[in-house]
Scaffold this motif. Structure first.
Motif, PDB file in Angstrom:
ATOM      1  N   PRO A 155       0.803  -1.231   0.000  1.00  0.00           N
ATOM      2  CA  PRO A 155       0.000   0.000   0.000  1.00  0.00           C
ATOM      3  C   PRO A 155       0.834   1.279   0.000  1.00  0.00           C
ATOM      4  O   PRO A 155       0.404   2.301  -0.550  1.00  0.00           O
ATOM      5  CB  PRO A 155      -0.814  -0.122   1.293  1.00  0.00           C
ATOM      6  N   ALA A 156       2.014   1.227   0.566  1.00  0.00           N
ATOM      7  CA  ALA A 156       2.842   2.439   0.624  1.00  0.00           C
ATOM      8  C   ALA A 156       3.258   2.909  -0.764  1.00  0.00           C
ATOM      9  O   ALA A 156       3.571   4.091  -0.957  1.00  0.00           O
ATOM     10  CB  ALA A 156       4.083   2.187   1.478  1.00  0.00           C
ATOM     11  N   SER A 157       3.249   2.010  -1.739  1.00  0.00           N
ATOM     12  CA  SER A 157       3.652   2.378  -3.094  1.00  0.00           C
ATOM     13  C   SER A 157       2.459   2.685  -3.994  1.00  0.00           C
ATOM     14  O   SER A 157       2.624   2.842  -5.201  1.00  0.00           O
ATOM     15  CB  SER A 157       4.469   1.243  -3.717  1.00  0.00           C
ATOM     16  N   ALA A 158       1.258   2.753  -3.423  1.00  0.00           N
ATOM     17  CA  ALA A 158       0.035   2.899  -4.220  1.00  0.00           C
ATOM     18  C   ALA A 158       0.059   4.170  -5.064  1.00  0.00           C
ATOM     19  O   ALA A 158       0.389   5.258  -4.569  1.00  0.00           O
ATOM     20  CB  ALA A 158      -1.186   2.890  -3.324  1.00  0.00           C
ATOM     21  N   THR A 159      -0.305   4.006  -6.325  1.00  0.00           N
ATOM     22  CA  THR A 159      -0.443   5.154  -7.228  1.00  0.00           C
ATOM     23  C   THR A 159      -1.892   5.349  -7.648  1.00  0.00           C
ATOM     24  O   THR A 159      -2.191   6.267  -8.404  1.00  0.00           O
ATOM     25  CB  THR A 159       0.427   4.949  -8.486  1.00  0.00           C
ATOM     26  N   VAL A 160      -2.775   4.487  -7.193  1.00  0.00           N
ATOM     27  CA  VAL A 160      -4.207   4.602  -7.477  1.00  0.00           C
ATOM     28  C   VAL A 160      -4.971   4.437  -6.170  1.00  0.00           C
ATOM     29  O   VAL A 160      -4.479   3.795  -5.236  1.00  0.00           O
ATOM     30  CB  VAL A 160      -4.678   3.534  -8.497  1.00  0.00           C
ATOM     31  N   PRO A 161      -6.178   5.022  -6.072  1.00  0.00           N
ATOM     32  CA  PRO A 161      -6.987   4.793  -4.867  1.00  0.00           C
ATOM     33  C   PRO A 161      -7.343   3.319  -4.758  1.00  0.00           C
ATOM     34  O   PRO A 161      -7.604   2.649  -5.757  1.00  0.00           O
ATOM     35  CB  PRO A 161      -8.239   5.648  -5.122  1.00  0.00           C
ATOM     36  N   VAL A 162      -7.334   2.812  -3.545  1.00  0.00           N
ATOM     37  CA  VAL A 162      -7.675   1.410  -3.345  1.00  0.00           C
ATOM     38  C   VAL A 162      -8.583   1.307  -2.125  1.00  0.00           C
ATOM     39  O   VAL A 162      -8.360   1.964  -1.111  1.00  0.00           O
ATOM     40  CB  VAL A 162      -6.411   0.539  -3.168  1.00  0.00           C
ATOM     41  N   THR A 190     -13.337 -16.840 -12.328  1.00  0.00           N
ATOM     42  CA  THR A 190     -14.230 -16.406 -13.407  1.00  0.00           C
ATOM     43  C   THR A 190     -13.772 -15.031 -13.861  1.00  0.00           C
ATOM     44  O   THR A 190     -13.806 -14.075 -13.084  1.00  0.00           O
ATOM     45  CB  THR A 190     -15.691 -16.334 -12.922  1.00  0.00           C
ATOM     46  N   ILE A 191     -13.331 -14.927 -15.101  1.00  0.00           N
ATOM     47  CA  ILE A 191     -12.830 -13.649 -15.621  1.00  0.00           C
ATOM     48  C   ILE A 191     -13.758 -13.181 -16.732  1.00  0.00           C
ATOM     49  O   ILE A 191     -13.921 -13.851 -17.762  1.00  0.00           O
ATOM     50  CB  ILE A 191     -11.391 -13.780 -16.136  1.00  0.00           C
ATOM     51  N   GLY A 192     -14.390 -12.051 -16.505  1.00  0.00           N
ATOM     52  CA  GLY A 192     -15.291 -11.469 -17.494  1.00  0.00           C
ATOM     53  C   GLY A 192     -14.681 -10.258 -18.156  1.00  0.00           C
ATOM     54  O   GLY A 192     -13.490  -9.970 -18.017  1.00  0.00           O
ATOM     55  N   ALA A 193     -15.526  -9.522 -18.859  1.00  0.00           N
ATOM     56  CA  ALA A 193     -15.043  -8.367 -19.613  1.00  0.00           C
ATOM     57  C   ALA A 193     -14.666  -7.204 -18.701  1.00  0.00           C
ATOM     58  O   ALA A 193     -13.760  -6.435 -19.010  1.00  0.00           O
ATOM     59  CB  ALA A 193     -16.116  -7.922 -20.604  1.00  0.00           C
ATOM     60  N   ARG A 194     -15.346  -7.061 -17.561  1.00  0.00           N
ATOM     61  CA  ARG A 194     -15.147  -5.890 -16.705  1.00  0.00           C
ATOM     62  C   ARG A 194     -14.566  -6.219 -15.340  1.00  0.00           C
ATOM     63  O   ARG A 194     -13.998  -5.353 -14.680  1.00  0.00           O
ATOM     64  CB  ARG A 194     -16.479  -5.163 -16.502  1.00  0.00           C
ATOM     65  N   ARG A 195     -14.755  -7.459 -14.889  1.00  0.00           N
ATOM     66  CA  ARG A 195     -14.309  -7.805 -13.542  1.00  0.00           C
ATOM     67  C   ARG A 195     -13.948  -9.285 -13.490  1.00  0.00           C
ATOM     68  O   ARG A 195     -14.160 -10.014 -14.446  1.00  0.00           O
ATOM     69  CB  ARG A 195     -15.394  -7.469 -12.506  1.00  0.00           C
ATOM     70  N   ALA A 196     -13.408  -9.701 -12.359  1.00  0.00           N
ATOM     71  CA  ALA A 196     -13.069 -11.105 -12.137  1.00  0.00           C
ATOM     72  C   ALA A 196     -13.549 -11.516 -10.755  1.00  0.00           C
ATOM     73  O   ALA A 196     -13.644 -10.692  -9.830  1.00  0.00           O
ATOM     74  CB  ALA A 196     -11.568 -11.323 -12.261  1.00  0.00           C
ATOM     75  N   VAL A 197     -13.841 -12.797 -10.631  1.00  0.00           N
ATOM     76  CA  VAL A 197     -14.260 -13.353  -9.342  1.00  0.00           C
ATOM     77  C   VAL A 197     -13.383 -14.559  -9.042  1.00  0.00           C
ATOM     78  O   VAL A 197     -13.253 -15.471  -9.871  1.00  0.00           O
ATOM     79  CB  VAL A 197     -15.749 -13.768  -9.354  1.00  0.00           C
ATOM     80  N   PRO A 209     -13.164  -1.472  -5.380  1.00  0.00           N
ATOM     81  CA  PRO A 209     -12.667  -2.438  -6.368  1.00  0.00           C
ATOM     82  C   PRO A 209     -12.450  -3.854  -5.858  1.00  0.00           C
ATOM     83  O   PRO A 209     -12.295  -4.773  -6.658  1.00  0.00           O
ATOM     84  CB  PRO A 209     -11.347  -1.821  -6.831  1.00  0.00           C
ATOM     85  N   VAL A 210     -12.426  -4.062  -4.543  1.00  0.00           N
ATOM     86  CA  VAL A 210     -12.231  -5.407  -3.994  1.00  0.00           C
ATOM     87  C   VAL A 210     -13.337  -5.676  -2.978  1.00  0.00           C
ATOM     88  O   VAL A 210     -13.421  -5.000  -1.943  1.00  0.00           O
ATOM     89  CB  VAL A 210     -10.847  -5.560  -3.325  1.00  0.00           C
ATOM     90  N   ARG A 211     -14.180  -6.669  -3.282  1.00  0.00           N
ATOM     91  CA  ARG A 211     -15.327  -6.980  -2.427  1.00  0.00           C
ATOM     92  C   ARG A 211     -15.214  -8.440  -1.983  1.00  0.00           C
ATOM     93  O   ARG A 211     -15.280  -9.350  -2.811  1.00  0.00           O
ATOM     94  CB  ARG A 211     -16.631  -6.728  -3.173  1.00  0.00           C
ATOM     95  N   ILE A 212     -15.035  -8.642  -0.683  1.00  0.00           N
ATOM     96  CA  ILE A 212     -14.810  -9.969  -0.122  1.00  0.00           C
ATOM     97  C   ILE A 212     -16.123 -10.519   0.425  1.00  0.00           C
ATOM     98  O   ILE A 212     -16.821  -9.842   1.191  1.00  0.00           O
ATOM     99  CB  ILE A 212     -13.748  -9.913   0.991  1.00  0.00           C
TER     100      ILE A 212
END
Length: 257
Positions: A26-33, A73-80, A110-113
């Motif tokens: 996380p310390a190197s993050a360049t995008v919001p997470v 499962t990898i789709g066009a917009r997201r993966a599960v 972006p990450v839903r557990i």
């Protein structure tokens, strides 16, 4: 409280390298997470995420965690991704926690557990929804027939959506697996005994041609209104086009179990 380091690898597979790097360091993050965990809730910000991941490293070591991959499962917009987390409980017995994670780089979350707290606590815990239902989202072909039959509380139609060797696994480990028409009929007759079906309000659907993964909100079971709660299910189609396996990841406590 189950973080799976392989989630970053899954993010890499859908081309979101900046997000994957942020999850690893996380310390190197360049995008919001941001992510949402069944116990901790919403986690965002570099310092908070880094501290939480460090706690998770310790927790996995203390509980002698082994992680078994189930499917991706990898789709066009997201993966599960789906895993079973094998761990040592307070009594020294090994337990398995089925976990599914939706990775959605374009989302504000972006990450839903998704997983039940039942294997960890011996009880369900109501969790707030992470997404809003989307009326434009629909499951396709036999999976759409399955969700419609769930909504209607129609056991015969549910079982007809499964192939002859089809199976259902709830949000606990394999001891809660039901296979074949007879066991599935007994299961869904019991689930629908509360006076009707189990309507699921779909939020996302991720398809890869073999598997269909859908996130949902459940706020009603039979005649009972429930607090709105999130979940994720994955249906795998067999060679006959029917459902070979269905796996659910939620902590919904309905009027029947």
């Amino acid at each position: 409280m189950v973080w799976i380091p392989q989630i970053a690898d899954l993010v890499d597979r859908i081309g979101a390298a900046d997000l994957a790097d942020a999850l690893r360091d996380p310390a190197s993050a360049t995008v919001p997470v941001a992510l949402d965990d069944p116990e901790a809730g919403r986690i965002s910000g570099v310092a908070v995420l880094a501290a939480w991941l460090e706690v998770q490293d310790t927790w996995r070591a203390e509980h002698k965690v082994d992680i078994e991959e189930v499917a991706t499962t990898i789709g066009a917009r997201r993966a599960v991704g789906e895993w079973i987390v094998h761990l040592e409980g307070p009594d020294g017995e090994r337990a398995g926690v089925p976990v599914a994670v939706a990775v959605d780089p374009a989302s504000k979350l972006p990450v839903r557990i998704h997983h039940s707290r039942w294997p960890l606590l011996g009880r369900h815990v109501v969790r707030r929804p992470m997404l809003e239902p989307d009326p434009a989202v629909h499951a396709s072909d036999v999976v759409g027939a399955y969700t419609a039959a769930l909504d209607a509380g129609d056991t015969a139609a549910v079982v007809a959506a499964f192939g002859p060797d089809g199976s259902f696994r709830g949000p606990s480990e394999e001891t809660y697996r039901h296979a074949g028409p007879e066991e599935l009929t007994e299961l869904y007759d019991a689930l629908f005994a509360a006076g009707g079906g189990i309507p699921l309000k779909l939020c996302t659907v991720t398809e890869d041609g073999t598997r269909s993964a859908f996130e949902y909100i459940c706020d009603r079971w039979g005649d009972a209104d429930l607090p709105p709660q999130p979940g994720l299910a994955v249906c795998t189609r067999g060679g006959d086009g029917l459902i070979l396996s269905a796996r659910m990841y939620d902590d919904v406590e309905g009027p029947v179990e």
